[in-house]
Design a protein around this motif. Structure first.
Motif, PDB file in Angstrom:
ATOM      1  N   LYS A 146       0.836  -1.206   0.000  1.00  0.00           N
ATOM      2  CA  LYS A 146       0.000   0.000   0.000  1.00  0.00           C
ATOM      3  C   LYS A 146       0.869   1.254   0.000  1.00  0.00           C
ATOM      4  CE  LYS A 146      -4.069  -1.675   2.588  1.00  0.00           C
ATOM      5  NZ  LYS A 146      -4.836  -1.478   3.847  1.00  0.00           N
ATOM      6  N   GLY A 147       2.051   1.130   0.586  1.00  0.00           N
ATOM      7  CA  GLY A 147       2.947   2.273   0.684  1.00  0.00           C
ATOM      8  C   GLY A 147       3.368   2.830  -0.657  1.00  0.00           C
ATOM      9  N   THR A 148       3.359   1.993  -1.692  1.00  0.00           N
ATOM     10  CA  THR A 148       3.705   2.475  -3.036  1.00  0.00           C
ATOM     11  C   THR A 148       2.771   3.595  -3.468  1.00  0.00           C
ATOM     12  OG1 THR A 148       4.531   0.278  -3.640  1.00  0.00           O
ATOM     13  CG2 THR A 148       4.000   1.773  -5.450  1.00  0.00           C
ATOM     14  N   LEU A 149       1.511   3.506  -3.054  1.00  0.00           N
ATOM     15  CA  LEU A 149       0.504   4.466  -3.481  1.00  0.00           C
ATOM     16  C   LEU A 149       0.303   5.607  -2.482  1.00  0.00           C
ATOM     17  CD1 LEU A 149      -1.968   1.738  -4.725  1.00  0.00           C
ATOM     18  CD2 LEU A 149      -0.880   3.428  -6.205  1.00  0.00           C
ATOM     19  N   ARG A 150       0.949   5.512  -1.340  1.00  0.00           N
ATOM     20  CA  ARG A 150       0.837   6.571  -0.325  1.00  0.00           C
ATOM     21  C   ARG A 150       1.908   7.638  -0.544  1.00  0.00           C
ATOM     22  NH1 ARG A 150      -2.746   5.166   3.624  1.00  0.00           N
ATOM     23  NH2 ARG A 150      -3.082   2.940   4.095  1.00  0.00           N
ATOM     24  N   ALA A 151       1.820   8.694   0.233  1.00  0.00           N
ATOM     25  CA  ALA A 151       2.821   9.760   0.165  1.00  0.00           C
ATOM     26  C   ALA A 151       4.202   9.178   0.422  1.00  0.00           C
ATOM     27  CB  ALA A 151       2.502  10.843   1.189  1.00  0.00           C
ATOM     28  N   GLY A 152       5.156   9.529  -0.418  1.00  0.00           N
ATOM     29  CA  GLY A 152       6.512   9.003  -0.300  1.00  0.00           C
ATOM     30  C   GLY A 152       6.762   7.775  -1.143  1.00  0.00           C
ATOM     31  N   GLY A 153       5.692   7.106  -1.632  1.00  0.00           N
ATOM     32  CA  GLY A 153       5.857   5.930  -2.483  1.00  0.00           C
ATOM     33  C   GLY A 153       6.069   6.322  -3.929  1.00  0.00           C
ATOM     34  N   THR A 154       6.489   5.371  -4.740  1.00  0.00           N
ATOM     35  CA  THR A 154       6.823   5.680  -6.134  1.00  0.00           C
ATOM     36  C   THR A 154       5.603   5.988  -6.986  1.00  0.00           C
ATOM     37  OG1 THR A 154       6.821   3.308  -6.635  1.00  0.00           O
ATOM     38  CG2 THR A 154       8.947   4.323  -6.154  1.00  0.00           C
ATOM     39  N   ALA A 155       4.398   5.669  -6.502  1.00  0.00           N
ATOM     40  CA  ALA A 155       3.179   5.995  -7.254  1.00  0.00           C
ATOM     41  C   ALA A 155       2.260   6.893  -6.430  1.00  0.00           C
ATOM     42  CB  ALA A 155       2.462   4.721  -7.674  1.00  0.00           C
ATOM     43  N   GLN A 156       2.857   7.730  -5.612  1.00  0.00           N
ATOM     44  CA  GLN A 156       2.066   8.608  -4.743  1.00  0.00           C
ATOM     45  C   GLN A 156       1.172   9.544  -5.563  1.00  0.00           C
ATOM     46  OE1 GLN A 156       4.618  11.187  -2.482  1.00  0.00           O
ATOM     47  NE2 GLN A 156       5.887  11.744  -4.240  1.00  0.00           N
ATOM     48  N   GLY A 157       0.012   9.831  -5.017  1.00  0.00           N
ATOM     49  CA  GLY A 157      -0.889  10.791  -5.626  1.00  0.00           C
ATOM     50  C   GLY A 157      -1.806  10.242  -6.692  1.00  0.00           C
ATOM     51  N   LEU A 158      -1.674   8.954  -7.049  1.00  0.00           N
ATOM     52  CA  LEU A 158      -2.497   8.389  -8.117  1.00  0.00           C
ATOM     53  C   LEU A 158      -3.743   7.683  -7.606  1.00  0.00           C
ATOM     54  CD1 LEU A 158       0.311   6.855 -10.391  1.00  0.00           C
ATOM     55  CD2 LEU A 158      -1.033   8.938 -10.821  1.00  0.00           C
ATOM     56  N   TRP A 159      -3.780   7.391  -6.325  1.00  0.00           N
ATOM     57  CA  TRP A 159      -4.853   6.538  -5.798  1.00  0.00           C
ATOM     58  C   TRP A 159      -5.096   6.886  -4.336  1.00  0.00           C
ATOM     59  CZ3 TRP A 159      -7.602   3.007  -8.670  1.00  0.00           C
ATOM     60  CH2 TRP A 159      -8.429   2.123  -7.981  1.00  0.00           C
TER      61      TRP A 159
ATOM     62  N   GLN B 287      -9.683   5.466   0.706  1.00  0.00           N
ATOM     63  CA  GLN B 287     -11.038   5.345   0.176  1.00  0.00           C
ATOM     64  C   GLN B 287     -11.279   3.974  -0.425  1.00  0.00           C
ATOM     65  OE1 GLN B 287     -11.982   8.160  -2.891  1.00  0.00           O
ATOM     66  NE2 GLN B 287     -14.117   7.555  -3.034  1.00  0.00           N
ATOM     67  N   ARG B 288     -10.359   3.466  -1.241  1.00  0.00           N
ATOM     68  CA  ARG B 288     -10.444   2.118  -1.795  1.00  0.00           C
ATOM     69  C   ARG B 288      -9.066   1.485  -1.668  1.00  0.00           C
ATOM     70  NH1 ARG B 288     -13.814  -0.822  -4.920  1.00  0.00           N
ATOM     71  NH2 ARG B 288     -15.136   0.942  -5.497  1.00  0.00           N
ATOM     72  N   PRO B 289      -8.875   0.600  -0.672  1.00  0.00           N
ATOM     73  CA  PRO B 289      -7.558  -0.001  -0.455  1.00  0.00           C
ATOM     74  C   PRO B 289      -7.030  -0.695  -1.709  1.00  0.00           C
ATOM     75  CG  PRO B 289      -8.980  -0.419   1.423  1.00  0.00           C
ATOM     76  CD  PRO B 289      -9.846   0.195   0.362  1.00  0.00           C
ATOM     77  N   ALA B 290      -5.771  -0.425  -1.995  1.00  0.00           N
ATOM     78  CA  ALA B 290      -5.094  -1.042  -3.132  1.00  0.00           C
ATOM     79  C   ALA B 290      -3.614  -1.117  -2.829  1.00  0.00           C
ATOM     80  CB  ALA B 290      -5.341  -0.250  -4.414  1.00  0.00           C
ATOM     81  N   ALA B 291      -2.934  -1.974  -3.533  1.00  0.00           N
ATOM     82  CA  ALA B 291      -1.494  -2.167  -3.342  1.00  0.00           C
ATOM     83  C   ALA B 291      -0.862  -2.394  -4.702  1.00  0.00           C
ATOM     84  CB  ALA B 291      -1.241  -3.359  -2.425  1.00  0.00           C
TER      85      ALA B 291
ATOM     86  N   GLY C 274      -0.761  -3.712  -9.906  1.00  0.00           N
ATOM     87  CA  GLY C 274      -1.439  -3.404  -8.656  1.00  0.00           C
ATOM     88  C   GLY C 274      -2.762  -4.117  -8.554  1.00  0.00           C
ATOM     89  N   TYR C 275      -3.348  -4.060  -7.362  1.00  0.00           N
ATOM     90  CA  TYR C 275      -4.550  -4.855  -7.131  1.00  0.00           C
ATOM     91  C   TYR C 275      -5.367  -4.320  -5.965  1.00  0.00           C
ATOM     92  CZ  TYR C 275      -1.402  -6.892  -3.604  1.00  0.00           C
ATOM     93  OH  TYR C 275      -0.522  -7.059  -2.562  1.00  0.00           O
ATOM     94  N   THR C 276      -6.651  -4.633  -6.004  1.00  0.00           N
ATOM     95  CA  THR C 276      -7.552  -4.525  -4.873  1.00  0.00           C
ATOM     96  C   THR C 276      -7.895  -5.953  -4.476  1.00  0.00           C
ATOM     97  OG1 THR C 276      -9.564  -4.564  -6.200  1.00  0.00           O
ATOM     98  CG2 THR C 276      -8.524  -2.403  -5.854  1.00  0.00           C
ATOM     99  N   PRO C 277      -8.673  -6.172  -3.431  1.00  0.00           N
ATOM    100  CA  PRO C 277      -9.056  -7.554  -3.115  1.00  0.00           C
ATOM    101  C   PRO C 277      -9.846  -8.242  -4.226  1.00  0.00           C
ATOM    102  CG  PRO C 277      -9.386  -6.159  -1.196  1.00  0.00           C
ATOM    103  CD  PRO C 277      -9.053  -5.243  -2.339  1.00  0.00           C
ATOM    104  N   GLN C 278     -10.483  -7.446  -5.123  1.00  0.00           N
ATOM    105  CA  GLN C 278     -11.339  -8.058  -6.145  1.00  0.00           C
ATOM    106  C   GLN C 278     -10.699  -8.207  -7.520  1.00  0.00           C
ATOM    107  OE1 GLN C 278     -12.192  -5.193  -4.357  1.00  0.00           O
ATOM    108  NE2 GLN C 278     -14.399  -5.145  -3.990  1.00  0.00           N
TER     109      GLN C 278
ATOM    110  N   LYS D 170     -13.280  -2.832  -0.375  1.00  0.00           N
ATOM    111  CA  LYS D 170     -12.843  -3.819   0.614  1.00  0.00           C
ATOM    112  C   LYS D 170     -11.376  -3.606   0.947  1.00  0.00           C
ATOM    113  CE  LYS D 170     -16.006  -7.543  -0.841  1.00  0.00           C
ATOM    114  NZ  LYS D 170     -16.074  -8.957  -1.307  1.00  0.00           N
ATOM    115  N   ASP D 171     -11.007  -3.978   2.147  1.00  0.00           N
ATOM    116  CA  ASP D 171      -9.609  -3.903   2.543  1.00  0.00           C
ATOM    117  C   ASP D 171      -9.037  -5.315   2.571  1.00  0.00           C
ATOM    118  OD1 ASP D 171      -7.180  -2.911   3.290  1.00  0.00           O
ATOM    119  OD2 ASP D 171      -7.882  -1.970   5.152  1.00  0.00           O
ATOM    120  N   PHE D 172      -7.716  -5.396   2.523  1.00  0.00           N
ATOM    121  CA  PHE D 172      -7.044  -6.680   2.660  1.00  0.00           C
ATOM    122  C   PHE D 172      -7.083  -7.104   4.122  1.00  0.00           C
ATOM    123  CE2 PHE D 172      -4.911  -4.175  -0.675  1.00  0.00           C
ATOM    124  CZ  PHE D 172      -5.217  -4.961  -1.769  1.00  0.00           C
ATOM    125  N   PRO D 173      -7.004  -8.379   4.384  1.00  0.00           N
ATOM    126  CA  PRO D 173      -6.943  -8.817   5.785  1.00  0.00           C
ATOM    127  C   PRO D 173      -5.760  -8.179   6.500  1.00  0.00           C
ATOM    128  CG  PRO D 173      -7.340 -10.685   4.327  1.00  0.00           C
ATOM    129  CD  PRO D 173      -7.018  -9.523   3.445  1.00  0.00           C
TER     130      PRO D 173
END
Length: 807
Positions: A590-603, A607-611, A627-631, A691-694
Motif C-alpha cells: 500500500k505504501g507504493t501508493l501513499r505519500a513518499g511511495g513511487t506511485a504517490q498521488g495516483l490513488w 477510500q479504496r484499499p489497493a497495493a 497493482g490490485y484490490t481484493p477483487q 474492501k480492505d485486505f486482511p
C-alpha cells in the motif's frame, strides 16, 4: 449442379438405366425391395436384383457448423469454423426462400417419394431430343448425395467424397435407394430443412443462414423474394453464379428462378417484375472475408482463447491433440463462454490507447491484463496495436499467441524478495543495512554470497539507485515503497536469490517461452529476466487472494448444440505462500501508493484499499505497474516493442511521447504505466464495494528470528567466524564513531536477531568522535562535546534528502 447429366455420356448412362428405372419407379413408393418378376428382359431383371442388394439404411450425421465464442455477458466475440455454416430450423427460413429453392430444384418435391418419375421422364426425353441437358435428381436425392460427400470430407476420406458425386449409373442407383429410405424416415419439412442447411451457396457460405448473412447481412428469416431467388439459383453452379465475382451470370440465373416461381404460382407477376429490376450489385452488401479473429471485436483475446482451447492441458476433453481440438471447435457448433468482462475490456482498451496510440511510429507498445484473484479468470486483455499488422499478443505466453520472451519486468520483481523474506520469518518491521549508491555511483556486491554463489553472479555485481541513498538501516516498508535497488539487492542476498526465484516460480512468473526465469541474482532482484503482463497480474493476484495462486484461464464453459456441457476442469488453484505472508506484503505494498511511495498521488488508498509496485528496467527500456484490490489485479506494460538494436543495445523510452500523457525526458514505471493503471482501475472497480485486505497477523508482524550472538569489540574476522558458527553470514559495513576500540565491531545490523542463514552486517568502530574545535562561546550560551553514532556514507557524507525513487 454436380452429378447432373451434362454431356452425351450422361445421356447414354440415363438411357441404359431407363429400362430398370421404368420397371421399379412405379413400385418404389410401396417399399425398397423390388421383385424381379415382371421386369422385362434379362438386363432389367439383373438390374432390379442389383438394386435390391444395395445398402438401404441411410444415416444422417450432425452437420459441421460454426462455433460461437461469447464474453461473460453473452456477446459474441467470434465464430470459428471450417465451413461457414449456421444451423437454423425451417421456421427461421423465409417462405420465399423455401419456395425459391423448391421451384428451381424440385417443383414436385411435396408430391413424390424420393424419385420423381415425371421429372425423370422429362429429363430423359429432353436429353434424347438434343435439348437442354437436364438431370433427374430430386431434392431428396441431392440431399443424400451432398450429405455423403460432407460426411466423407469430415472423416478425411477424399476418395469417398469423390465417389459420392461421381457421375455413374451405380452411384445414381445407390443414391436413389438412400433417398427412398430418407423419405420413409423423415418428413418433407425435415428433408427441406436439412437441405437448406447443408448445400453450398458459394463464397465459403454453407447453408442458407450463413449465405444470407454473407451476401446481404440479414438472417434467413428476413430474405425477400429477390434475395431468395438469387441464393436458390447459386446452388446449381456455386462459382459461375456467385454474385460477388459473376454478377451478370448471377442476375440471369436469379431471373430464371423468379420466372419459374411465377409459373408455379409461388410469386405474383408484379413482384417478380419488381425483383428483376434490382441489379445484383446493389443487392449484395458484403465485407471482405477475413480470418476468425480478424473479424472479432476483440481480436487479441479471440486469438488467446483459440490458442488456449487447442493447447491448454485443462481442455483435454476437446481432444488429445491441437488438431483434434481445432476440428471440434471449427465443426462442432460449440458455445464457448469466456471470462471476458465487456465493460472492463472497454475501459482497459480505451485507457491503454490514450497512452500508446495504435500505429505510432515510435516503437511504443502497451498492454493490460486484468485477472480476478482467487479464480484466475481473465477479465480483460487490452493491447495498443493493429491486429491486421501484428498478431503477436504481448500479454501472453508464446504457446497462447505471444512472443518468445516477453519483456524485462524491472522493479516489479522486488516484491518476490519481500515475499521470500516474510515467508522465512522476517518481521514486517525489520530493518536491514542498505549500502549507499546513486545513479552515477554504484555499490559493488562482491562477497561470496554473490560471486560464484548459486543463482549469483560470475563477477562483482554493481547496483545503482535512481538517486543518492543508502549507507544506513532501512525498513522493509521504506525499501519497497521507494523501490531502492540496493535495499532489494541486500534483501535478496539475505534471503538467498535461489529462494527468491523459487518464489517467482510458485507465483506463476516465467518467461514467455514457458521456461523458468534464468537463475541469476540480477533476475531475482531487479527483473532483468523477461515475462508477460498476464503472468505478473496473476502473480500479484496471489497476494490479493491471501496466497492462493490460480492459473489464468479465459474459459467458463463449453456446451454442444444439444446444450450438453463439455467437462471443463475448474481452474487449478493452490496455496503457494502463507496467508500471513500475502496479507503482510499487501499491507506493505500500500505504501507504493501513499505519500513518499513511487506511485504517490495516483490513488486514494484510504477510500479504496489497493497495493502495487512500479517497475522500470535498464536504460528506461520498459515501464510497468502491477497493482490490485481484493477483487481485481491489473498489470500495465508500456515499453519498446523491439527492445534492442541489432547489436543488443537497449532502446530507451526517454524523450518519447505517450499520446494524451505527453512527452517525457525520463520515463519510469510511475510516469505512464502507473497513471494508466490508476485510470483503468478506477473505471473497472466503479460500483464494487470498497474492501480492505486482511490485517497482517501478529505472527507476520513478529516474525520468526534466531538470536544474533554478541560480537561487540571483536575484530571483524573473529566476529564473522562467530556469526557463521551461529548459522549466519557476515559482512563488513560502514565505519562509525564508537566507544569500541578502533577497528573492532561497534554494532551489527540487524542488532539482536535475524533470519537463520541471513547476512549480518558489521559496523566497524572508528573510535570516539573527536572533540570539536574550542570556540569562544557567546556570553549567554555554553557548548559541550557531542558524539554521533550515525552511519555515514562511504564518502563520509551524511545521506542527502531526496524524493522517492521511481522504481
Amino acid at each position: 449442379m454436380d452429378g447432373r447429366a451434362q454431356n452425351i455420356s450422361a445421356v447414354l448412362r440415363l438411357l441404359l438405366g431407363f429400362v430398370v428405372l421404368s420397371a421399379v419407379s412405379g413400385l418404389l413408393v410401396a417399399g425398397i425391395a423390388v421383385p424381379a418378376i415382371g421386369a422385362g428382359g434379362q438386363a432389367a431383371k439383373d438390374g432390379v436384383e442389383a438394386f435390391n442388394e444395395l445398402p438401404s439404411e441411410f444415416t444422417i450425421s450432425p452437420l459441421a457448423q460454426q462455433s460461437k465464442i461469447v464474453d461473460a455477458k453473452n456477446n459474441v466475440i467470434a465464430n470459428p469454423y471450417d465451413e461457414n455454416r449456421i444451423i437454423v430450423p425451417l421456421k427461421k427460413i423465409s417462405q420465399t426462400m423455401q419456395d425459391a429453392q423448391i421451384a428451381i430444384e424440385d417443383a414436385r418435391f411435396y408430391e413424390h417419394g424420393g424419385l420423381d418419375p415425371r421429372g425423370f421422364t422429362r429429363a430423359l426425353i429432353s436429353n434424347l431430343q438434343g435439348g437442354q441437358v437436364q438431370g433427374a435428381s430430386t431434392l431428396t436425392q441431392q440431399y443424400v448425395k451432398i450429405t455423403l460427400q460432407e460426411q466423407a470430407l469430415r472423416a478425411g476420406d477424399e476418395q469417398a467424397a469423390e465417389a459420392a458425386v461421381e457421375k455413374n449409373y451405380a452411384r445414381k442407383l445407390q443414391e436413389l435407394k438412400y433417398a427412398i429410405n430418407v423419405e420413409d424416415n423423415y418428413t418433407k419439412d425435415q428433408i427441406l430443412q436439412g437441405y437448406l442447411n447443408l448445400v453450398y451457396y458459394g463464397d465459403q457460405a454453407y447453408g442458407v443462414e450463413a449465405a444470407a448473412l454473407n451476401y446481404f447481412g440479414v438472417h434467413a428469416s428476413k430474405l425477400n423474394l429477390g434475395q431468395s431467388a438469387l441464393l436458390a439459383g447459386i446452388v446449381q453452379q456455386p462459382t459461375a453464379y456467385n454474385p460477388v465475382i459473376n454478377p451478370k451470370q448471377a442476375r440471369a440465373r436469379r431471373d430464371v428462378v423468379l420466372t419459374r416461381m411465377e409459373q408455379l404460382g409461388l410469386a405474383s407477376a408484379k413482384d417478380v417484375a419488381a425483383a428483376k429490376k434490382v441489379p445484383v450489385v446493389k443487392m449484395v452488401k458484403k465485407t471482405p472475408v477475413k480470418g476468425v479473429c480478424h473479424r472479432s471485436s476483440q481480436p487479441y483475446f479471440c486469438a488467446y482463447v483459440m490458442a488456449y482451447l487447442q493447447n491448454s492441458p485443462q481442455l483435454s476433453a476437446l481432444g488429445k491433440t491441437p488438431e483434434e481440438r481445432l476440428k471440434r471447435i471449427n465443426q462442432g457448433g460449440l458455445t464457448i463462454r469466456t471470462t471476458l468482462d465487456p465493460a472492463m475490456q472497454k475501459a482497459a482498451q480505451q485507457e491503454i490507447v490514450k497512452a500508446v496510440p495504435i500505429g505510432n511510429k515510435s516503437n511504443l507498445g502497451g498492454a493490460t491484463s486484468v485477472v480476478e484473484p482467487g479464480t484466475g479468470k481473465v477479465l480483460a486483455m487490452a493491447q495498443a496495436s493493429n491486429f491486421e499488422k501484428t498478431q503477436t499478443n504481448w500479454n501472453v505466453d508464446q504457446v497462447y499467441g505471444g512472443g518468445p520472451y516477453g519483456y524485462q519486468f524491472g522493479s516489479t520483481a522486488k516484491v518476490f524478495g519481500l515475499v521470500t523474506a516474510l515467508e522465512k520469518g522476517m518481521p514486517m518491521d525489520s530493518q536491514i543495512y542498505v549500502p549507499f549508491a546513486s545513479s552515477s555511483t554504484p555499490y559493488s556486491f562482491d562477497g561470496p554470497e554473490v560471486v560464484g554463489a548459486p543463482c549469483g553472479a560470475d563477477k562483482p555485481w554493481d547496483v545503482t539507485n535512481d538517486y543518492s541513498i543508502g549507507g544506513r538501516e532501512m525498513s522493509l516498508a521504506e525499501g519497497i515503497s521507494k523501490s531502492i535497488n540496493t535495499w532489494a539487492a541486500q534483501l535478496t542476498i539475505d534471503v538467498g536469490p535461489c529462494d527468491v526465484l523459487d518464489t517467482m516460480k510458485k507465483m506463476g512468473v516465467h518467461m514467455a517461452n514457458g521456461e523458468e526465469i534464468l537463475r541469476s541474482i540480477s533476475n531475482a532482484t531487479l527483473g532483468s529476466g523477461t515475462t508477460t503482463p498476464l503472468d505478473l497480474a496473476s502473480a500479484y493476484a496471489t497476494l490479493a487472494a491471501s496466497g492462493t495462486y490460480c492459473e489464468p484461464s479465459p474459459i467458463v464453459s463449453i456446451t454442444t448444440p444439444e446444450k450438453e456441457e463439455i467437462k471443463v476442469p475448474k481452474t487449478e488453484c493452490k496455496q503457494v505462500i502463507s496467508a500471513d505472508t500475502a496479507d503482510a506484503v499487501s499491507y506493505l505494498l500500500k505504501g507504493t501508493l501513499r505519500a513518499g511511495g513511487t506511485a504517490q498521488g495516483l490513488w486514494d488508498v484510504d477510500q479504496r484499499p489497493a497495493a502495487g509496485k512500479t517497475g522500470t528496467t535498464e536504460n528506461h527500456n520498459q515501464g510497468w505497474f502491477v497493482g490490485y484490490t481484493p477483487q481485481v489485479a491489473t498489470a500495465v506494460w508500456t515499453g519498446n516493442v523491439v527492445a534492442a538494436d541489432k547489436n543488443g543495445a537497449l532502446y530507451t523510452l526517454n524523450g518519447k511521447c505517450f499520446g494524451d500523457y505527453g512527452c517525457f525526458s525520463k520515463v519510469f514505471g510511475n510516469t505512464v504505466s502507473a497513471p494508466v493503471w490508476a485510470a483503468t482501475m478506477k473505471r473497472i472497480t466503479e460500483g464494487m464495494p470498497a474492501k480492505d485486505f486482511p490485517a497482517p497477523s501478529e505472527k507476520a508482524r513478529r516474525g520468526d528470528l534466531d538470536p544474533i550472538p554478541s560480537v561487540y569489540g571483536r575484530d571483524p574476522d573473529t566476529a564473522i567466524a562467530i556469526l557463521q558458527d551461529a548459522g549466519f553470514a557476515g559482512q563488513v559495513g560502514s565505519t562509525i564513531n564508537s566507544d569500541a576500540p578502533a577497528g573492532t565491531v561497534a554494532g551489527t545490523s540487524p542488532s539482536s536477531s535475524a533470519l537463520a542463514g541471513s547476512t549480518v552486517t558489521l559496523y566497524i568502530s572508528a573510535g570516539p568522535a573527536p572533540d570539536p574545535e574550542p570556540t569562544t562561546p557567546e556570553p549567554s550560551k555554553t557548548s559541550k562535546p557531542t558524539s554521533s553514532a550515525t552511519p555515514t556514507t562511504p564518502s563520509g557524507r551524511q545521506r542527502p534528502t531526496k524524493p522517492p525513487g521511481r522504481g
